[in-house]
Design a protein around this motif. Structure first.
Motif, PDB file in Angstrom:
ATOM      1  N   ASP A 217       0.853  -1.195   0.167  1.00  0.00           N
ATOM      2  CA  ASP A 217      -0.148  -0.040  -0.096  1.00  0.00           C
ATOM      3  C   ASP A 217       0.654   0.965   0.162  1.00  0.00           C
ATOM      4  O   ASP A 217       0.694   2.015  -1.096  1.00  0.00           O
ATOM      5  CB  ASP A 217      -0.397  -0.224   1.283  1.00  0.00           C
ATOM      6  CG  ASP A 217      -2.479  -0.337   1.010  1.00  0.00           C
ATOM      7  OD1 ASP A 217      -2.600  -0.349  -0.344  1.00  0.00           O
ATOM      8  OD2 ASP A 217      -3.070  -0.991   1.875  1.00  0.00           O
TER       9      ASP A 217
ATOM     10  N   TRP B 147      -4.238   3.316  -5.705  1.00  0.00           N
ATOM     11  CA  TRP B 147      -4.324   4.820  -4.704  1.00  0.00           C
ATOM     12  C   TRP B 147      -4.596   5.784  -5.648  1.00  0.00           C
ATOM     13  O   TRP B 147      -3.754   5.657  -7.162  1.00  0.00           O
ATOM     14  CB  TRP B 147      -3.425   4.439  -3.744  1.00  0.00           C
ATOM     15  CG  TRP B 147      -3.786   3.323  -2.872  1.00  0.00           C
ATOM     16  CD1 TRP B 147      -2.934   2.976  -2.387  1.00  0.00           C
ATOM     17  CD2 TRP B 147      -3.768   4.444  -1.698  1.00  0.00           C
ATOM     18  NE1 TRP B 147      -3.163   2.343  -0.970  1.00  0.00           N
ATOM     19  CE2 TRP B 147      -3.415   3.435  -0.645  1.00  0.00           C
ATOM     20  CE3 TRP B 147      -3.919   5.575  -0.990  1.00  0.00           C
ATOM     21  CZ2 TRP B 147      -3.921   3.418   0.889  1.00  0.00           C
ATOM     22  CZ3 TRP B 147      -5.007   5.685   0.252  1.00  0.00           C
ATOM     23  CH2 TRP B 147      -4.300   4.721   1.324  1.00  0.00           C
TER      24      TRP B 147
ATOM     25  N   SER C 160      -7.926   5.212  -1.450  1.00  0.00           N
ATOM     26  CA  SER C 160      -7.018   4.032  -2.074  1.00  0.00           C
ATOM     27  C   SER C 160      -8.713   3.505  -2.584  1.00  0.00           C
ATOM     28  O   SER C 160     -10.234   4.636  -1.734  1.00  0.00           O
ATOM     29  CB  SER C 160      -6.776   3.117  -1.154  1.00  0.00           C
ATOM     30  OG  SER C 160      -6.748   1.939  -1.497  1.00  0.00           O
TER      31      SER C 160
END
Length: 168
Positions: A41, A83, A97
């Motif tokens: 992430d 994202w 996101s």
């Protein structure tokens, strides 16, 4: 107002146009400065922010957008992640996101062996440029959610934050 999107990928461009239809949208190449296949992430988010900042630096009073797709581990599963970042005309950075779904083991194994998801998906589907069309999300949801829709949702989240902050 002009919005620069840091990609020439038609699904990303269309997502920005869907949400900022009243603005002039210009697609430019912008560097993510992360690995070609982001694996966390954090790395995927950094790529989106880097693209947005580069776009915002193109001219005074513009908005820069960065959209980045990647993968991330959650326990034993590898999931798609995505994202987006919006840098406004004052330099304020907004991030969001979207959808996440687990990838099949046969895809995960190829990613762990060093291949990029776009390449793997083209081989898996026997198609060309899946990333510029339905994307992995479209394949693995049987078309219920495509790449454009996924990034459009991220753009909705970004625009909402931007308007809330600007009291538009």
């Amino acid at each position: 107002m002009i919005i620069y999107i840091g990609s020439k990928n038609p699904t990303k461009i269309k997502a920005v146009e869907n949400i900022f239809s009243e603005f002039e949208v210009k697609a430019v190449e912008a560097a993510s400065n992360v690995s070609p296949q982001p694996f966390t992430d954090q790395e995927t988010l950094i790529g989106a922010v880097n693209r947005a900042k580069e776009c915002a630096a193109k001219a005074e009073g513009v908005i820069g957008i960065g959209l980045e797709g990647g993968v991330m581990k959650l326990g034993e599963k590898m999931l798609l992640c995505n994202w987006g970042a919006l840098v406004d005309e004052t330099g304020e950075v907004y991030v969001a996101s979207g959808a996440r779904i687990p990838l099949p083991r046969e895809i995960t194994e190829q990613l762990e062996a060093g291949k990029e998801l776009g390449e793997v998906m083209d081989l898996f589907t026997k198609k060309t440029n899946v990333r510029k069309h339905e994307g992995a999300i479209g394949i693995f949801t049987k078309g219920y959610v495509g790449r454009e829709a996924m990034f459009t949702h991220v753009m909705e989240l970004l625009r909402g934050q931007y308007e809330f902050n600007k009291k538009v």
